[in-house]
Design an enzyme around this catalytic site. Structure first.
Site, PDB file in Angstrom:
ATOM      1  N   ASP A  33       0.823  -1.330   0.124  1.00  0.00           N
ATOM      2  CA  ASP A  33      -0.217  -0.077  -0.019  1.00  0.00           C
ATOM      3  C   ASP A  33       0.834   1.180  -0.097  1.00  0.00           C
ATOM      4  O   ASP A  33       0.477   2.105  -0.672  1.00  0.00           O
ATOM      5  CB  ASP A  33      -0.748   0.098   1.262  1.00  0.00           C
ATOM      6  CG  ASP A  33      -1.993  -1.113   1.333  1.00  0.00           C
ATOM      7  OD1 ASP A  33      -2.275  -1.426   0.030  1.00  0.00           O
ATOM      8  OD2 ASP A  33      -2.382  -1.361   2.250  1.00  0.00           O
ATOM      9  N   LYS A 120      24.328   7.359  25.686  1.00  0.00           N
ATOM     10  CA  LYS A 120      25.131   8.286  25.181  1.00  0.00           C
ATOM     11  C   LYS A 120      25.533   7.218  23.795  1.00  0.00           C
ATOM     12  O   LYS A 120      26.250   6.245  23.728  1.00  0.00           O
ATOM     13  CB  LYS A 120      26.577   8.597  25.755  1.00  0.00           C
ATOM     14  CG  LYS A 120      27.396   9.410  25.151  1.00  0.00           C
ATOM     15  CD  LYS A 120      28.592   9.833  25.926  1.00  0.00           C
ATOM     16  CE  LYS A 120      29.608  10.517  25.159  1.00  0.00           C
ATOM     17  NZ  LYS A 120      30.084  10.104  24.120  1.00  0.00           N
ATOM     18  N   GLU A 176      21.710  12.564  17.238  1.00  0.00           N
ATOM     19  CA  GLU A 176      22.849  11.465  16.762  1.00  0.00           C
ATOM     20  C   GLU A 176      22.694  10.594  15.720  1.00  0.00           C
ATOM     21  O   GLU A 176      21.323   9.928  15.808  1.00  0.00           O
ATOM     22  CB  GLU A 176      23.389  10.413  17.889  1.00  0.00           C
ATOM     23  CG  GLU A 176      24.727  10.132  17.851  1.00  0.00           C
ATOM     24  CD  GLU A 176      25.608  11.009  18.471  1.00  0.00           C
ATOM     25  OE1 GLU A 176      26.940  10.644  18.340  1.00  0.00           O
ATOM     26  OE2 GLU A 176      25.499  12.225  18.943  1.00  0.00           O
ATOM     27  N   LYS A 312      31.455   7.114  30.761  1.00  0.00           N
ATOM     28  CA  LYS A 312      32.101   6.350  29.623  1.00  0.00           C
ATOM     29  C   LYS A 312      32.211   5.044  30.185  1.00  0.00           C
ATOM     30  O   LYS A 312      32.697   4.629  30.986  1.00  0.00           O
ATOM     31  CB  LYS A 312      33.593   7.033  29.231  1.00  0.00           C
ATOM     32  CG  LYS A 312      33.041   8.444  28.764  1.00  0.00           C
ATOM     33  CD  LYS A 312      32.880   8.184  27.115  1.00  0.00           C
ATOM     34  CE  LYS A 312      34.152   7.894  26.325  1.00  0.00           C
ATOM     35  NZ  LYS A 312      33.649   7.982  25.004  1.00  0.00           N
ATOM     36  N   CYS A 421      36.702 -30.018   4.995  1.00  0.00           N
ATOM     37  CA  CYS A 421      37.290 -31.540   4.945  1.00  0.00           C
ATOM     38  C   CYS A 421      36.326 -32.639   4.836  1.00  0.00           C
ATOM     39  O   CYS A 421      35.240 -32.461   5.446  1.00  0.00           O
ATOM     40  CB  CYS A 421      38.155 -31.842   6.341  1.00  0.00           C
ATOM     41  SG  CYS A 421      38.663 -33.591   6.595  1.00  0.00           S
TER      42      CYS A 421
END
Length: 663
Positions: A33, A120, A176, A312, A421
């Site tokens: 649609d 973050k 971001e 961090k 193999c």
């Protein structure tokens, strides 16, 4: 309706559909649609040469720009001060407490400190400017914080970003641009030059003058700040976030309000725990004061706002030296390379080995022994080498494929991108892993069977087929290491007990390529017997839920192997008796619903609750998403419960679950 009015109607509808699909994850129309209306709009725009500035057709990246223009932001985009320990967060909090107390002493009526915690994101910061008509006018990179580069054409390829919003104020919104893991993998499948990581994928896309290349990378975005707004100011950050959401801009589901260090610490632990389960990269958390008046008074340093800080996490990508490549044999006979690395700390663990998928992958990435390589760890799996540091190539050596199988010395055969193999009769790793898989809990569930047992059976008793397990005698086992009479008898009893098995477990135990437990159950529900599955056509197989072309082709090829058919025949003749009983689905509130169980339940083991839910017609999932209908939470429920609360999913205690069953 004239053509111009129809264009306006189509643009409004298509933009609404995009918002429902990309931001709400709740599409109201089918792809078909949407496509029909999109093509109708394209045709009308061609005929009339009338294109609205927020038409979805403007998202198509088909231009090559000459260069980047500078753009001066209306309000500065600040960097954040960073903390890598909880003590640094505590020190920052104590400074805030002291400031608020002193401000109150001067007569300022400031509220108690309240913090907003958000992820973050690890991508590229972008600033969107919307004009008084709500139309996206400019998109720019952060740049110096005051002056960035205009990337409007590139940003318009991000389908989740609205080209028109409801606000009539001149507005700058910060966010971001990111690349999801899914988009990254899809891009790298066909790219001549693979991307090294998600962040570079996003940054490189927005800084590419060929907008068609930007569109190929299929970027996403999250928004988290209004940098500039004319009109009534916001009173709190939460109010600001609600405004951003109301404009149809994509906002991450995770946002927490904390009033103490203990609550902040809990959120740090939670997000660190789920970090590798996300479909995109984050490198920490942002902790910001909620009250805008308090922010204004606390102010800024030369570089940072004093009212926010970034916590961090440990890096999930690092560079280290590739020392060697080890070749290993898998259950299917595939001989694959594993990188041996100079040990490096990565996301809180010491990494010494990493994945190198195949020689094609090695060649595309230019990986060489002795070179410095980029290593990435995600989703708690073995780390992967993403690329090389070009400056480190001097003195490095080319990686070569072994001429013979490293385990048995047999000749290797190239099939597609992988070496195999073909010695299925006496190649130890293949046979040992095949037998271990057959005996595993979700397969034939042979209690007390280990990889060490399988190795001894191969080395000392010459066991080379899963059917040989049913020919073992007590005197055979007693001669093995750590096998006394009691242990031997227990293993023989477990092997005998495995003969009476469910059909799906038997099919899974056979080791059909790409067939896991769930797929085995789906196949059994459709074909109901081993004969039915052996005789299935390609069309019948792809008609089974979640079975695609690759799985279907794997099943067909598996049952064409003479050795496979002989093994199945021998297993059945030795008394293995797979049974299929169609489970009656009990009518209930759970029929057709997706359910996740988490934590420790009083009356059910994990297997029991799964079986119970499936008998009620529910689909049992292992992780929580927007498509989850219910979460059953027991004692010590962890991150799944928290995520369900974030997403507003119905949470049931064990008692509430059982109460629903009684209705």
């Amino acid at each position: 309706m004239d053509k111009i009015e129809r264009i306006k109607e189509l643009v409004e509808k298509l933009n609404r559909y995009s918002y429902e699909y990309y931001s709400l994850d709740s599409p109201s129309v089918s792809d078909k649609d949407y496509d029909e209306k999109y093509y109708e709009l394209q045709e009308l725009e061609r005929e009339t040469e009338y294109v609205l500035p927020y038409s979805p057709t403007l998202r198509v990246g088909d231009v090559v720009l000459e260069g980047f223009r500078k753009y001066t932001h209306k309000a500065r985009l600040w960097s954040l001060d960073k903390a890598q320990s909880l003590q640094e967060i505590i020190d920052w909090h104590n400074r805030n407490v002291k400031f608020v107390e002193e401000a109150r002493g001067r007569g300022e009526n400031l509220p108690d400190l309240k913090y907003v915690v958000t992820k973050k994101f690890d991508g590229l910061t972008i600033n969107l400017t919307y004009n008084t008509e709500g139309i996206l006018e400019i998109a720019a990179t952060r740049g110096t914080g005051s002056i960035g580069e205009e990337v409007t054409a590139q940003v318009k390829t991000i389908k989740s970003i609205p080209l028109k919003i409801n606000s009539n104020d001149i507005l700058e919104v910060h966010g971001e641009a990111i690349m999801t893991q899914e988009a990254f993998n899809k891009y790298n499948e066909t790219s001549d030059t693979p991307l090294k990581n998600l962040r570079n994928g996003a940054a490189g896309a927005l800084r590419n003058l060929n907008v068609k290349e930007t569109a190929r990378r299929n970027l996403s975005a999250f928004f988290y700040d209004v940098g500039y707004k004319e009109g009534t100011p916001f009173k709190t950050y939460m109010e600001m976030m609600e405004f951003i959401k109301q404009q149809g801009l994509p906002v991450d589901d995770y946002i927490r309000v904390c009033t103490s260090i203990e609550e902040i610490e809990k959120e740090i632990d939670y997000v660190r725990d789920i970090r590798f389960d996300l479909n995109y990269d984050i490198d920490g958390l942002v902790i910001a004061i909620d009250d805008i008046r308090t922010r204004e008074l606390i102010g800024y340093t030369v570089k940072f706002p004093k009212w926010a800080i970034a916590f961090k996490f440990e890096a999930q990508e690092a560079t280290t030296k590739l020392l060697d490549v080890e070749w290993n044999v898998g259950r299917s006979g595939r001989v694959g390379p594993t990188a041996i690395l100079e040990p490096v700390e990565l996301a809180g663990v010491t990494v010494k080995r990493a994945t190198l998928n195949n020689m094609d992958d090695i060649a595309r990435k230019g990986v060489r022994i002795g070179a410095e390589v980029f290593v990435r760890r995600s989703n708690d799996v073995i780390p992967e080498i993403m690329g090389i540091v070009p400056e480190s190539l001097e003195g490095s050596e080319e990686i070569s494929v072994p001429e013979v199988c490293p385990a048995c010395g047999s000749h290797l055969v190239l099939n597609g991108a992988h070496y195999f193999c073909e010695n299925t009769l006496s190649c130890k790793p293949q046979l040992v892993k095949t037998i271990v898989h057959y005996a595993s809990r979700e397969a034939m569930n042979i209690a007390g069977f280990s990889e060490r047992t399988a190795e001894q059976l191969f080395e000392k008793l010459n066991i080379k087929s899963i059917s040989d397990l049913y020919k073992l005698k007590e005197e055979d086992l007693i001669g093995l290491e750590k096998f006394a009479a009691k242990k031997a008898q227990n293993l023989l009893e477990a092997i005998e007990k495995s003969k009476d098995c469910e059909l799906y477990a038997f099919i899974y135990a056979l080791g059909i390529p790409n067939v896991g437990v769930k797929t085995a159950k789906d196949l059994v529900s459709r074909f109901e017997s081993i004969e039915g599955l052996k005789n299935a056509t390609f069309e019948e197989l792809v008609g089974v839920q979640d079975v695609g072309d690759i799985v279907a082709q794997g099943v067909l090829a598996f049952f064409k192997e003479e050795k496979v058919l002989q093994t199945i025949e021998e297993l059945l003749s030795l008394g293995v008796s797979p049974k299929y009983e169609e489970k009656e689905v009990i009518a209930s509130a759970f029929e057709g619903k997706t359910v996740v169980a988490t934590g420790s339940l009083k009356n059910y083991s994990r297997t029991e609750i799964k079986d119970k839910l499936e008998s009620l017609g529910a689909k049992v999932a292992g992780s929580v998403s927007k498509k989850t209908d219910y979460v059953i939470a027991g004692e010590a429920a962890g991150s799944k419960l928290t995520k369900a609360e974030e997403l507003g999913i119905k949470i049931l205690s064990e008692d509430e679950f059982e109460e629903m069953l009684r209705r």
